[in-house]
Write a protein that holds these residues in place. Structure first.
Motif, PDB file in Angstrom:
ATOM      1  N   ALA A 136       0.932  -1.275   0.061  1.00 42.30           N
ATOM      2  CA  ALA A 136       0.009  -0.097  -0.040  1.00 42.30           C
ATOM      3  C   ALA A 136       0.978   1.230  -0.021  1.00 42.30           C
ATOM      4  O   ALA A 136       0.468   2.403  -0.724  1.00 42.30           O
ATOM      5  N   LEU A 137       1.933   1.022   0.908  1.00 38.05           N
ATOM      6  CA  LEU A 137       2.826   2.332   0.940  1.00 38.05           C
ATOM      7  C   LEU A 137       3.455   2.536  -0.448  1.00 38.05           C
ATOM      8  O   LEU A 137       3.944   3.564  -0.951  1.00 38.05           O
ATOM      9  N   ALA A 138       3.628   1.493  -1.260  1.00 41.44           N
ATOM     10  CA  ALA A 138       4.199   1.792  -2.620  1.00 41.44           C
ATOM     11  C   ALA A 138       3.485   2.267  -3.568  1.00 41.44           C
ATOM     12  O   ALA A 138       3.916   2.094  -4.816  1.00 41.44           O
ATOM     13  N   GLY A 139       2.238   2.342  -3.386  1.00 46.65           N
ATOM     14  CA  GLY A 139       1.007   2.724  -4.183  1.00 46.65           C
ATOM     15  C   GLY A 139       0.427   1.691  -5.002  1.00 46.65           C
ATOM     16  O   GLY A 139      -0.401   2.033  -6.015  1.00 46.65           O
ATOM     17  N   LEU A 140       0.628   0.451  -4.453  1.00 51.66           N
ATOM     18  CA  LEU A 140      -0.277  -0.702  -5.230  1.00 51.66           C
ATOM     19  C   LEU A 140      -1.446  -0.736  -4.755  1.00 51.66           C
ATOM     20  O   LEU A 140      -1.794  -0.477  -3.633  1.00 51.66           O
ATOM     21  N   PRO A 141      -2.463  -1.409  -5.645  1.00 52.81           N
ATOM     22  CA  PRO A 141      -3.755  -1.469  -5.330  1.00 52.81           C
ATOM     23  C   PRO A 141      -4.172  -2.571  -4.204  1.00 52.81           C
ATOM     24  O   PRO A 141      -4.876  -3.443  -4.544  1.00 52.81           O
ATOM     25  N   ALA A 142      -3.427  -2.185  -3.072  1.00 54.65           N
ATOM     26  CA  ALA A 142      -3.778  -3.327  -2.033  1.00 54.65           C
ATOM     27  C   ALA A 142      -4.855  -3.174  -1.008  1.00 54.65           C
ATOM     28  O   ALA A 142      -4.975  -1.761  -0.681  1.00 54.65           O
ATOM     29  N   PRO A 143      -5.892  -3.698  -1.035  1.00 59.12           N
ATOM     30  CA  PRO A 143      -7.001  -3.526   0.006  1.00 59.12           C
ATOM     31  C   PRO A 143      -6.692  -3.610   1.287  1.00 59.12           C
ATOM     32  O   PRO A 143      -5.592  -3.979   1.892  1.00 59.12           O
ATOM     33  N   GLY A 144      -7.776  -2.970   2.238  1.00 60.38           N
ATOM     34  CA  GLY A 144      -7.089  -3.000   3.552  1.00 60.38           C
ATOM     35  C   GLY A 144      -7.085  -4.543   4.135  1.00 60.38           C
ATOM     36  O   GLY A 144      -7.808  -5.342   3.559  1.00 60.38           O
ATOM     37  N   TRP A 145      -6.666  -4.611   5.276  1.00 57.26           N
ATOM     38  CA  TRP A 145      -6.435  -5.797   5.914  1.00 57.26           C
ATOM     39  C   TRP A 145      -6.319  -5.809   7.207  1.00 57.26           C
ATOM     40  O   TRP A 145      -5.867  -4.836   7.880  1.00 57.26           O
ATOM     41  N   SER A 146      -6.956  -6.773   7.776  1.00 53.34           N
ATOM     42  CA  SER A 146      -6.743  -6.911   9.295  1.00 53.34           C
ATOM     43  C   SER A 146      -6.703  -8.359  10.077  1.00 53.34           C
ATOM     44  O   SER A 146      -7.291  -9.199   9.165  1.00 53.34           O
ATOM     45  N   ARG A 147      -6.153  -8.377  11.024  1.00 55.06           N
ATOM     46  CA  ARG A 147      -6.303  -9.783  11.626  1.00 55.06           C
ATOM     47  C   ARG A 147      -6.268  -9.390  13.447  1.00 55.06           C
ATOM     48  O   ARG A 147      -6.098  -8.336  13.802  1.00 55.06           O
ATOM     49  N   THR A 148      -7.252 -10.318  13.960  1.00 57.42           N
ATOM     50  CA  THR A 148      -7.561 -10.038  15.343  1.00 57.42           C
ATOM     51  C   THR A 148      -7.326 -11.444  15.951  1.00 57.42           C
ATOM     52  O   THR A 148      -7.242 -12.485  15.486  1.00 57.42           O
ATOM     53  N   THR A 149      -7.093 -11.473  17.324  1.00 60.79           N
ATOM     54  CA  THR A 149      -7.367 -12.776  18.210  1.00 60.79           C
ATOM     55  C   THR A 149      -8.620 -13.056  18.372  1.00 60.79           C
ATOM     56  O   THR A 149      -8.862 -14.023  19.126  1.00 60.79           O
ATOM     57  N   ARG A 150      -9.400 -11.952  18.188  1.00 58.33           N
ATOM     58  CA  ARG A 150     -10.799 -12.416  18.293  1.00 58.33           C
ATOM     59  C   ARG A 150     -11.535 -13.429  17.675  1.00 58.33           C
ATOM     60  O   ARG A 150     -12.610 -14.081  18.006  1.00 58.33           O
ATOM     61  N   ARG A 151     -11.070 -13.675  16.410  1.00 58.04           N
ATOM     62  CA  ARG A 151     -11.811 -14.706  15.568  1.00 58.04           C
ATOM     63  C   ARG A 151     -10.530 -15.159  14.477  1.00 58.04           C
ATOM     64  O   ARG A 151      -9.590 -14.467  14.441  1.00 58.04           O
ATOM     65  N   VAL A 152     -10.728 -16.255  13.877  1.00 58.85           N
ATOM     66  CA  VAL A 152      -9.872 -16.529  12.846  1.00 58.85           C
ATOM     67  C   VAL A 152     -10.124 -16.111  11.444  1.00 58.85           C
ATOM     68  O   VAL A 152     -11.350 -16.290  11.083  1.00 58.85           O
ATOM     69  N   ASP A 153      -9.587 -15.264  10.878  1.00 61.99           N
ATOM     70  CA  ASP A 153      -9.674 -14.850   9.510  1.00 61.99           C
ATOM     71  C   ASP A 153      -8.734 -15.525   8.418  1.00 61.99           C
ATOM     72  O   ASP A 153      -7.736 -16.072   8.702  1.00 61.99           O
ATOM     73  N   PHE A 154      -9.417 -15.708   7.373  1.00 59.34           N
ATOM     74  CA  PHE A 154      -8.651 -15.858   6.239  1.00 59.34           C
ATOM     75  C   PHE A 154      -8.819 -15.254   5.178  1.00 59.34           C
ATOM     76  O   PHE A 154      -9.847 -14.722   4.885  1.00 59.34           O
ATOM     77  N   ASP A 155      -7.822 -15.074   4.354  1.00 63.19           N
ATOM     78  CA  ASP A 155      -7.880 -14.189   2.910  1.00 63.19           C
ATOM     79  C   ASP A 155      -8.575 -15.155   1.917  1.00 63.19           C
ATOM     80  O   ASP A 155      -8.784 -16.262   1.824  1.00 63.19           O
ATOM     81  N   SER A 156      -9.888 -14.242   1.250  1.00 61.12           N
ATOM     82  CA  SER A 156     -10.610 -15.086   0.108  1.00 61.12           C
ATOM     83  C   SER A 156      -9.638 -15.473  -0.684  1.00 61.12           C
ATOM     84  O   SER A 156      -8.741 -14.729  -1.317  1.00 61.12           O
TER      85      SER A 156
END
Lengths: 236, 317
Positions: A136-156
């Motif tokens: 994202a800092l490099a200006g590439l079209p990266a969507p927002g991203w988050s992770r938490t210990t409250r639940r298990v997330d997986f990237d689609s």
């Protein structure tokens, strides 16, 4: 002499070796297993330089001070010879081999692509938060991203439509817009990984999305132009 | 706000907490022993947001936005070895939670924009002593002549040459795994065949005065160590007399080199092991990225924890 250091199942590195050999480059293929299970290893450090000798089982001899360039494809430290050791001894010996290989790769006189890192002998970075942040800092079209210990997330799971390779900021593989290629070069610089493969997805309406980046480049995707550029860059 | 992460009653950690308490700085403590009750969320903004970091830490009933944390002292132990976790089965919820929390904490520590002592990726250089030695050499310190080998004949030749010159040889781990430095004796020559299994590090014994230099930002606090032992950390056990510690002032060139080394390794907090040889050369052995400074602070009455607290608070460079 240019060395390709890889594991025996690394078909991409085998392809590169074939391309370089056919192009007349002085290249030698060494497996990480050959290096670790060699007849003897000696590496000396003094206040001025590194010197060393690794005698491979097939009779070849490697001197880090005489290697003009090295394609680094190390993924792990082979430890089959420690299989029957006690757990503590095996972990100690594995750490010792890792530590040695890191210094050996760093002591090669010529350029090493990608440079070995303490946490990743093959170089690069595999922390998804860091890759997303720097993309994202490099200006590439990266969507927002988050992770938490409250639940298990997986990237689609999204399949890449374009895998681009950058080497010192120059692009190889599929054609992408210039601003994206510029971002790829910036990402490689941020990650300290001069040779980087970046995956994008382009949807039906032409919208680009950054998916991931890896130092484990598939050379074949860059074709002969990448092989030629590597030979020039690493052996320069 | 400053965050301390580690085992709160471990001496270096407790001394930093005490120093922060004394300075009046606002701080919070993530005690790993209470990991089960702590939660964390890490957010990375999209391209329009420039990948900005966000998220929060849920600690002792309080939700702390990560953006409020401007300083971090990180002295965590491997979460898999925590007493609360070590016997938990693979896949147990508490084990997975601890792993996930530490992964997020360490990822954030590598990226957060504030003062971090030290960032996890930078700390990893300590996993290889010869790798560090290559960098130590680049900044101009002397290094001990070293031979890493799994060839008994090469080891014998190295040892024989140095013994022939009247010197001594030691052996120690290549990796960051702690090992007791041992002097090679004639008895060891009979078991050199064992090194065929794994390369082993042999080093010329450097005679001289041990010095531990702690770098905190641009400040260097040095301690001279007098000991009859090869490895002063084990002097009491090996010689019956514990090492004697004394505050010492280093010459400006050595101070500058220590700071340059810590900067080159991206370790604003560094415990640098030096030895001043009889002819005045300063030889550097390694750089500890998470120094147990309390040993030196107590032994030589130095204020290392206070200096760390000031650095974290942004009161000094």
């Amino acid at each position: 002499m240019l060395v390709i250091l890889c594991h025996p199942d690394d078909t991409s590195a085998l392809w590169l070796d074939r391309q370089l050999s056919e192009a007349g480059v002085d290249v030698t293929l060494v497996s990480v297993e050959q290096l670790v299970f060699s007849r003897s290893i000696t590496h000396a450090l003094t206040s001025t330089a590194d010197t060393g000798t690794i005698r491979l089982a097939d009779g070849r001899v490697l001197h880090p001070e005489a290697i003009a360039g090295l394609i680094n494809r190390v993924r792990f430290v082979p430890t089959q010879h420690f299989t029957n050791a006690a757990t503590g001894d095996r972990e100690y010996a594995t750490a010792e081999l890792h530590a040695f290989l890191l210094a050996w790769l760093n002591g090669v006189a010529g350029r090493v692509l990608n440079p070995a890192r303490p946490l990743l002998l093959g170089g690069g970075i595999n922390d998804m938060a860091a890759i997303r942040h720097y993309a994202a800092l490099a200006g590439l079209p990266a969507p927002g991203w988050s992770r938490t210990t409250r639940r298990v997330d997986f990237d689609s799971p999204v399949s890449p439509t374009h895998d681009v390779i950058v080497l010192d900021g120059r692009g190889f593989g599929p054609i992408i817009p210039a601003e994206l290629l510029g971002g790829c070069g910036r990402l490689a610089a941020y990650l300290g990984t001069p040779l980087l493969q970046i995956a994008f997805s382009r949807n039906a309406v032409g919208r680009w999305e950054f998916l991931h980046a890896t130092a484990k480049v598939d050379f074949e995707r860059g074709g002969r132009p990448l092989a030629a550029a590597l030979a020039r860059t690493v052996a320069a | 706000m400053i965050l301390i992460a580690g085992i709160s009653d471990e001496t270096p950690v407790s001394q930093v907490i005490e120093a922060l308490e004394g300075s009046g700085a606002e701080y919070r403590v993530f005690d790993q022993r209470g990991v089960a009750a702590v939660h964390m969320t890490l957010e990375i903004g999209d391209a329009a947001a420039g990948g900005a970091l966000g998220g929060y830490l849920e600690l002792d009933g309080e939700t702390v936005p990560l953006c409020r944390i401007t300083g971090l002292y990180l002295r965590t132990m491997d979460d898999r070895l925590l007493p609360e976790i070590v016997n938990a089965p693979v896949g147990a919820p508490q084990r997975l939670h601890a792993r996930r929390l530490h992964e997020l904490l360490l990822a954030w520590a590598d990226l957060m924009p504030g003062r971090v002592l030290n960032r996890p990726t930078a700390m990893a250089s300590n996993q290889s002593k010869p790798y560090q030695a290559q960098i130590i050499r680049e900044v101009g310190f002397g290094i001990a002549e070293t031979c890493i080998t799994n060839d008994p004949d090469a080891a014998r030749a190295f040892i024989a040459r140095i013994w022939g010159e009247g010197g001594g040889v030691i052996y120690k781990s290549i990796s960051g795994i702690r090992s007791i430095v041992q002097k090679v004796t004639k008895h060891d020559l009979d078991r050199l065949d064992r090194i065929r299994w794994c390369p082993t590090q042999f080093q010329r014994l450097v005679e001289g005065q041990d010095i531990r230099a702690h770098v905190i930002g641009r400040t260097v606090i040095a301690t001279a160590i007098a000991s009859a032992g090869v490895d002063y950390r084990y002097a009491a056990r090996d010689t019956g007399t514990p090492a004697q510690l004394e505050a010492v002032t280093l010459e400006p060139a050595t101070v500058a080199r220590c700071v340059a080394l810590s900067q080159r390794l991206e370790l604003p907090l560094a415990g640098i092991d030096l030895r001043r040889t009889p002819d005045g050369e300063m030889v550097c052995f390694e750089v500890n990225p998470s120094p147990a400074f309390s040993f030196y602070q107590q032994g030589a009455s130095q204020s290392i924890a206070t200096c760390i607290a000031h650095y974290l608070a942004g009161d000094c460079d």
